[in-house]
Design an enzyme around this catalytic site. Structure first.
Site, mmCIF file in Angstrom:
data_model
loop_
_atom_site.group_PDB
_atom_site.id
_atom_site.type_symbol
_atom_site.label_atom_id
_atom_site.label_comp_id
_atom_site.label_asym_id
_atom_site.label_seq_id
_atom_site.Cartn_x
_atom_site.Cartn_y
_atom_site.Cartn_z
ATOM 1 N N LEU A 1 4.915 0.651 2.802
ATOM 2 C CA LEU A 1 3.508 0.950 3.052
ATOM 3 C C LEU A 1 3.067 0.159 4.266
ATOM 4 O O LEU A 1 3.474 -0.977 4.466
ATOM 5 C CB LEU A 1 2.654 0.530 1.860
ATOM 6 N N LYS A 2 2.253 0.786 5.078
ATOM 7 C CA LYS A 2 1.667 0.073 6.190
ATOM 8 C C LYS A 2 0.623 -0.829 5.565
ATOM 9 O O LYS A 2 -0.441 -0.367 5.166
ATOM 10 C CB LYS A 2 1.014 1.082 7.127
ATOM 11 N N GLU A 3 0.950 -2.080 5.431
ATOM 12 C CA GLU A 3 0.036 -2.997 4.769
ATOM 13 C C GLU A 3 -1.182 -3.190 5.646
ATOM 14 O O GLU A 3 -1.116 -3.061 6.862
ATOM 15 C CB GLU A 3 0.715 -4.343 4.499
ATOM 16 N N GLY B 1 -0.749 4.318 5.681
ATOM 17 C CA GLY B 1 0.405 4.986 6.267
ATOM 18 C C GLY B 1 1.686 4.274 5.881
ATOM 19 O O GLY B 1 1.670 3.357 5.061
#
Ligand code: GDP
Ligand code: MG
Length: 802
Positions: free
Chosen positions: A125-127, A278
């Site tokens: 996951l795009k943290e 994202g």
């Protein structure tokens, strides 16, 4: 003890680091001079906190846009250096190589991702926090940095300091010390990369409550200029050992599976019941010119409901600040949200202040959703159902609105798009008489209504009021139509070059334009062009009218239209994948641009009156000139040489060699296999893909040349030597005139071939072999020098396809 055999490892080379510093500094210096624009890399020094040896580190920072260049000495985003115990420079922190969204750059277009990369693909996951780098210095200090800085910033708790505090908490939880972590990272010559996610410190759009807050370790990079990073299992093992939070990775082997998965999640922007921004995808990729695979990342960013939440946040802040919230998307639900927010703010006195400090943003949003019994993703789905589909389903009703000045290539791109996809193109220049703006808009909308999926509104729209006009007029009657800005970016730094490039183009265009017949009245034309530049107001998406654009595609007016065309096509594909079925190939793009350059002539031509009163009626002449002249496309461009002069040079050269050496030449003469005419090929249609700019340049010259023989200019040629084997003979030539460029490795004149089965273009192979292996018995290649400095006159000529 660390087993360096089981993880990626490479030691630092002092030499390599000095070279890197040299290159980083050189780039930065070139930038300030008048020389060719180079990248700029800024160096900032920081004192290291708690360092017994009183160390300092320097952060090296590129401009974000420079990462798209191909000539950087490193692509590390987040790069710090310090002196080691021997007073040599070393890399202390090495971030990931800058990575891009799908479709953002050539390499991240899906078709290229599919062909250039290999699995395993690790998806995380795009943290949504901020990045923290951790490493060990030689004096045992643990260095903790944010992307470009370290240590406190005044009295504020900087990101780096907040990160450091979390490191301490994590270490404490497993009973270890900073020194131990520093030493471990140093042995590994590595940087630990983590995401600081802590709503108490700073709230981002996505929620991390206390239970989930902390440092999420997501990578470990080797501290060298190249990008070498640990695999996800290796990162997890390290996180476990050192008490960090772990980033989840999904591992997939097949890129199609990756794409399907991402497209699926993107439909709602939610994954595992959680709203996400994202994904980052890690894999290995090979560069174009080698088969070596190296670590490589790309990202896939979601749009909604993330963007809706951000809009809510901004609107709430406006509300608190007493300003009218401005928003265009998600109208109905945003209004409802704001009603709710207003009530809550009125009820809770401390809330506004907290909110301004970025606290309680998510709670307010979630409370609202709970009351409505809705999920963000449901809202989006519902909206898509009402407004003609999700962006990923849109296949029509798109208007492309340039923001440009004259000569940026609007019409060229429009014609190329028409050629590629049969899209519409309305030229303001073709609309005459009164009330042009509404008629212009109407003509565009008429095309959409006829079913043309995309129309380019070919007008400069340099001034905001023009953008306002078209945006508002379309929205009034056709709110379902999407408006995309083709933003030909003009800045104070680039304006000089833009002037040069566009003026050169327009002057070269000559009279081939409806209103601007440059060769007839150059001064007037330059004046009109300058007028547009003066009226140009840069796009500002934060404010109206430009905030109303649904998307913006940035273009560089000084780049070739071929490149801008590709950007437009790629970004549109990214925005609305169903607008066209397949990305056109490079060749199709080439052909479309060539068509726009060569084959298109405007249908009508009307003279603008001299700058008198605008509506001085009666004085406007409309000369309609139906264009019939269509030039055939180019096959190749060559320097044509005099047969007599070349024959004479060959005769002289072979007169003074042994009869054995002259045997093949005599054979060619006697079998009438000497070429009937001689030339040096500069470029052939076959190499237009490898040399698009040169091909475009010659095409332009060809288009502009009025000469019946398709003469493009003059070029002197120096004849150096004759090279041949038993199949083919060529003269190695040198272009004396530097204005002309040749795509062949060795410019040459083919003299003749043994028989029709040997094609003249095989000279290239002969000369390549000669260059690599030389002449002599082993290679079967002979050479005969052409004595003296034999320079012959040639003329550059466009040769048309039959
Ligand atoms: P507009 O004023 O923005 O519509 O610009 P045009 O598309 O009409 O382009 C202006 C002139 O520049 C035309 O003669 C084009 O053929 C030429 N032109 C457009 N793009 C390029 C390019 O990439 N390279 C060169 N050399 N000429 C170009
Ligand atoms: Mg135009």
């Amino acid at each position: 003890m660390v087993d360096l055999g089981k993880i990626p490892y490479q030691g630092q080379s002092f030499q390599e680091v000095s070279t890197l510093i040299e290159n980083l500094t050189k780039g930065a210096q070139k930038d300030s001079g008048k020389a060719k624009k180079a990248f700029s890399c800024k160096r900032t020094a920081f004192e290291v906190q708690n360092s017994s040896a009183k160390l300092s580190v320097s952060s090296w920072r590129f401009q974000d846009w420079d990462y798209k260049r191909r000539d950087l000495p490193t692509y590390a985003r987040g790069l710090f250096m310090a002196k080691n115990e021997k007073d040599q420079n070393e890399i202390s922190i090495r971030g990931y190589d800058k990575f891009f969204n799908t479709g953002e750059v050539h390499e991240t277009e899906w078709r290229n991702i599919k062909t250039r990369t290999k699995g395993p693909y690790e998806l995380s996951l795009k943290e949504n926090g901020c990045i923290i780098f951790i490493s060990g210095l030689h004096d045992g200090t643990l260095l903790v940095c944010s992307k470009h800085s370290t240590g406190p910033r005044g009295d504020e708790v900087s990101h780096a300091v907040a990160g450091e505090r979390w490191v301490d908490r994590h270490l404490k939880s497993i009973g270890r010390t900073r020194e131990q972590l520093a030493k471990e990272l140093r042995v590994r010559n590595a940087t630990a990369v983590a995401e600081l996610c802590d709503d108490e410190f700073e709230e981002h759009i996505l929620a991390y409550d206390t239970e989930n807050a902390g440092l999420y370790l997501h990578g470990i990079n080797i501290n060298i200029p190249e990008f070498v990073t640990y695999s996800s299992p290796q990162v997890h093992a390290f996180a476990d050992e050192w008490g960090f939070r772990k980033t989840d990775f999904l591992v997939m082997e097949d890129i199609n599976e990756v794409k399907n998965f991402l497209d699926g999640v993107a439909e709602t922007g939610a994954y595992n019941g959680r709203d996400v921004e994202g994904f980052v995808v890690r894999c290995k990729a090979r560069s174009n010119d080698s088969n070596k695979y190296t670590d490589w990342f790309f990202k896939y960013k979601f749009e909604e409901p993330y963007l809706m939440y951000r809009q809510w946040r901004e609107c709430t802040k406006s509300l608190i600040a007493g300003k009218a919230p401005r928003f265009k998307k998600h109208q109905k639900i945003t209004e409802e949200y704001l009603m709710y927010a207003k009530q809550m703010l009125a009820k809770n006195s401390g809330m506004a202040k907290e909110y301004q400090l970025n606290h309680g943003i998510i709670k307010l949003r979630d409370d609202f959703l709970k009351e409505k019994n809705l999920k963000g993703s449901d809202i989006i789905r519902q909206e898509y159902a009402e407004t003609g589909g999700a962006p990923e389903d849109r296949s029509k009703n798109v208007i492309l609105v340039p923001i440009a000045t004259i000569g940026c290539g609007k019409t060229t791109i429009a014609i190329a798009l028409q050629q590629l996809f049969n899209w519409g193109h309305i030229q303001n220049d073709n609309i005459q008489g009164k009330a042009r703006p509404p008629r212009f808009t109407k003509a565009i909308l008429d095309l959409l209504e006829e079913g043309v999926p995309v129309v380019l509104a070919d007008r400069n729209n340099a001034a905001k009021h023009e953008r306002k006009q078209i945006l508002e007029d379309v929205a009034r009657t056709h709110p379902h139509v999407r408006m995309i800005a083709l933003n030909f970016v003009h800045t104070t730094e680039t304006i000089g070059k833009i002037r040069r490039v566009t003026q050169d183009r327009v002057i070269a265009r000559g009279d081939n334009h409806q209103t601007i017949q440059a060769s007839s009245d150059q001064k007037k034309v330059l004046g009109i062009m300058e007028g547009f530049i003066q009226r140009y107001e840069p796009l500002d998406s934060d404010k109206l009218p430009d905030a109303d654009f649904d998307a913006v595609i940035d273009l560089d007016p000084t780049k070739e239209s071929r490149q801008n065309l590709e950007t437009v096509v790629a970004e549109l594909h990214n925005l609305y994948p169903k607008l066209f079925i397949e990305m056109p190939s490079a060749e199709e793009l080439d052909d479309a641009i060539r068509f726009a350059f060569c084959d298109y002539k405007p249908d009508i031509r009307h003279n603008i009156p001299d700058r008198g009163p605008k509506n001085s009626r009666g004085n406007q002449q409309h000369t309609l000139t139906q264009n019939t002249k269509k030039k055939k496309p180019l096959e190749y461009v060559s320097v044509a040489l005099s047969k007599k002069e070349i024959d004479a040079a060959l005769d002289t050269a072979f007169a003074s060699v042994s009869s054995n050496k002259a045997k093949f030449y005599r054979q060619l003469q006697q079998t009438r296999r000497i070429q009937p005419e001689f030339h040096v090929t500069l470029i052939h249609r076959a190499s237009k893909q490898s040399h698009p700019e040169l091909w475009a340049k010659y095409n332009d010259l060809h288009e502009q040349s009025g000469s019946a023989e398709n003469k493009l200019g003059d070029c002197k040629v120096l004849l150096e030597r004759v090279v041949f084997d038993d199949r083919i003979m060529a003269v190695v030539a040198r272009l004396v005139d530097e204005n002309w460029e040749c795509t062949n490795k060795i410019a040459h004149v083919t003299v003749g071939t043994r028989g029709p089965e040997v094609k003249p273009k095989e000279s290239n192979e002969l000369l390549a072999k000669w260059l690599a292996d030389g002449s002599g018995e082993e290679t079967g290649i002979s050479e005969v020098a052409i004595q003296g400095r034999t320079v012959v006159n040639g003329w550059v000529k466009g040769n048309l396809s039959r």
